[in-house]
Design a protein around this motif. Structure first.
Motif, PDB file in Angstrom:
ATOM      1  N   ILE A 268       0.859  -1.174   0.000  1.00  0.00           N
ATOM      2  CA  ILE A 268       0.000   0.000   0.000  1.00  0.00           C
ATOM      3  C   ILE A 268       0.900   1.230   0.000  1.00  0.00           C
ATOM      4  O   ILE A 268       1.803   1.358   0.836  1.00  0.00           O
ATOM      5  CB  ILE A 268      -0.922   0.020   1.235  1.00  0.00           C
ATOM      6  CG1 ILE A 268      -1.879  -1.176   1.194  1.00  0.00           C
ATOM      7  CG2 ILE A 268      -1.702   1.328   1.295  1.00  0.00           C
ATOM      8  CD1 ILE A 268      -2.723  -1.317   2.440  1.00  0.00           C
ATOM      9  N   ILE A 269       0.655   2.129  -0.954  1.00  0.00           N
ATOM     10  CA  ILE A 269       1.348   3.410  -1.016  1.00  0.00           C
ATOM     11  C   ILE A 269       0.373   4.448  -0.473  1.00  0.00           C
ATOM     12  O   ILE A 269      -0.750   4.585  -0.980  1.00  0.00           O
ATOM     13  CB  ILE A 269       1.759   3.750  -2.452  1.00  0.00           C
ATOM     14  CG1 ILE A 269       2.669   2.663  -3.027  1.00  0.00           C
ATOM     15  CG2 ILE A 269       2.459   5.111  -2.506  1.00  0.00           C
ATOM     16  CD1 ILE A 269       2.899   2.780  -4.526  1.00  0.00           C
ATOM     17  N   ALA A 270       0.785   5.169   0.568  1.00  0.00           N
ATOM     18  CA  ALA A 270      -0.087   6.138   1.231  1.00  0.00           C
ATOM     19  C   ALA A 270       0.412   7.554   0.964  1.00  0.00           C
ATOM     20  O   ALA A 270       1.591   7.857   1.180  1.00  0.00           O
ATOM     21  CB  ALA A 270      -0.122   5.875   2.728  1.00  0.00           C
ATOM     22  N   LEU A 271      -0.497   8.425   0.506  1.00  0.00           N
ATOM     23  CA  LEU A 271      -0.176   9.811   0.192  1.00  0.00           C
ATOM     24  C   LEU A 271      -0.849  10.727   1.207  1.00  0.00           C
ATOM     25  O   LEU A 271      -2.071  10.642   1.409  1.00  0.00           O
ATOM     26  CB  LEU A 271      -0.663  10.184  -1.207  1.00  0.00           C
ATOM     27  CG  LEU A 271      -0.319   9.244  -2.362  1.00  0.00           C
ATOM     28  CD1 LEU A 271      -0.806   9.829  -3.680  1.00  0.00           C
ATOM     29  CD2 LEU A 271       1.164   8.974  -2.418  1.00  0.00           C
ATOM     30  N   THR A 272      -0.064  11.602   1.817  1.00  0.00           N
ATOM     31  CA  THR A 272      -0.581  12.579   2.763  1.00  0.00           C
ATOM     32  C   THR A 272      -0.179  13.966   2.288  1.00  0.00           C
ATOM     33  O   THR A 272       0.973  14.390   2.467  1.00  0.00           O
ATOM     34  CB  THR A 272      -0.030  12.333   4.178  1.00  0.00           C
ATOM     35  OG1 THR A 272      -0.298  10.990   4.579  1.00  0.00           O
ATOM     36  CG2 THR A 272      -0.665  13.293   5.173  1.00  0.00           C
ATOM     37  N   PRO A 273      -1.093  14.694   1.635  1.00  0.00           N
ATOM     38  CA  PRO A 273      -0.753  16.018   1.114  1.00  0.00           C
ATOM     39  C   PRO A 273      -0.944  17.097   2.167  1.00  0.00           C
ATOM     40  O   PRO A 273      -1.683  16.931   3.144  1.00  0.00           O
ATOM     41  CB  PRO A 273      -1.735  16.189  -0.039  1.00  0.00           C
ATOM     42  CG  PRO A 273      -2.935  15.403   0.393  1.00  0.00           C
ATOM     43  CD  PRO A 273      -2.431  14.254   1.221  1.00  0.00           C
TER      44      PRO A 273
END
Length: 286
Positions: free
Chosen positions: A218-223
């Motif tokens: 799982i690749i998690a993006l937090t902008p």
């Protein structure tokens, strides 16, 4: 792949620390690799990628600014994705600790003034980009002008490597709306999850966190300070028509980008600045 001489001309930077390997180009201040310890690379770069001054680098995380794509609906732009990805940036910091490496680049209005479209922005516009390679990949892009306010479209144009696009599930967009540029830019309500089956080109009003689930991770993006999420894949037909791209590679990647584009563009006040940030993390599935 680009030759060693071509990469050197583009300003290749590589780093290794206890948590990851990484790479970037001075051209566009473009991060091209982030490989956490014990993992395969999180970022995709086409094996036919071009890295010349006038080339659009298909891979890594190019920066799109001060416009995105073909510009806002009411703005005409001379080429896609802005000014800063087309010029070399100046590396002003390169520090490595045991657990992280930080690269910082800067770019001035003078360094983009020769490009078509630059005259629509303040001559004293400035850009700064920080990339920290560690257990997470942290990106921070800041721009401003001492003298003049301006409207800024911006995005981290992230290309993520996947085992096969048919296995990918993108989550975190439910309850939002998006413009579908494969459907005449029509507005639609988002499904609970997104699966990619071919050409996809969507801009979501989605400021929150997004995950990309592949077959084994799982690749998690937090902008940070981002109001738009863009999802793109050229599909088989689009991939065959792209320069600097191997046609079958559309199944090996997905672009999930964060920024502020179209009606979500931001106004940067004179003497002020705006910072867009992104944290990327990866964890095994299950």
């Amino acid at each position: 792949m680009p030759t060693p001489d071509e990469l050197a001309t583009a300003g290749l930077r590589t780093t290794v620390n206890s948590t990851c390997r990484g790479a970037a180009l001075d051209l566009g201040a473009t991060v091209t690799s982030w490989q956490p310890r014990g993992q395969r690379d999180v970022l995709f770069v086409s094996r036919e990628a071009l890295v010349g001054i006038d080339d659009e680098v298909h891979g890594g995380i190019p920066i799109c600014a001060p416009w995105f794509g073909r510009g806002r609906d009411d703005v005409d732009v001379p080429r896609p994705h802005g000014l800063v990805r087309w010029v070399p940036w100046r590396l002003v910091e390169d520090t490595t600790s045991d657990a992280a490496t930080t690269l910082v680049w800067e770019c001035s209005g003078d360094e983009v003034a020769h490009l078509p479209g630059a005259d629509a922005y303040p001559s004293d516009i400035w850009f700064r980009h920080e990339a920290q390679f560690g257990e997470t990949l942290h990106l921070s892009f800041t721009t401003g002008s001492p003298s003049t306010s301006f409207v800024l479209d911006e995005a981290f144009h992230c290309y993520f490597a996947v085992s096969h696009i048919s296995d990918v599930v993108i989550d975190g967009l439910a309850g939002t709306r998006y413009r579908d540029y494969t459907d005449g830019a029509a507005w639609h309500d988002a499904d609970d999850v997104l699966r990619i089956h071919g050409h996809t080109d969507r801009i979501y009003d989605a400021p929150g966190n997004v995950t990309i689930t592949d077959d084994d991770r799982i690749i998690a993006l937090t902008p940070g300070d981002a109001a738009s999420t863009i999802v793109w894949n050229p599909g088989p037909d689009g991939a065959r028509s792209l320069t600097g791209w191997a046609g079958e590679e559309w199944t090996q990647m997905v672009c999930v980008e964060v920024g502020n584009v179209q009606h979500r563009a931001v106004t940067v006040p004179a003497g002020g600045s705006h910072t867009l940030s992104l944290d990327v993390a990866v964890r095994p599935l299950g």
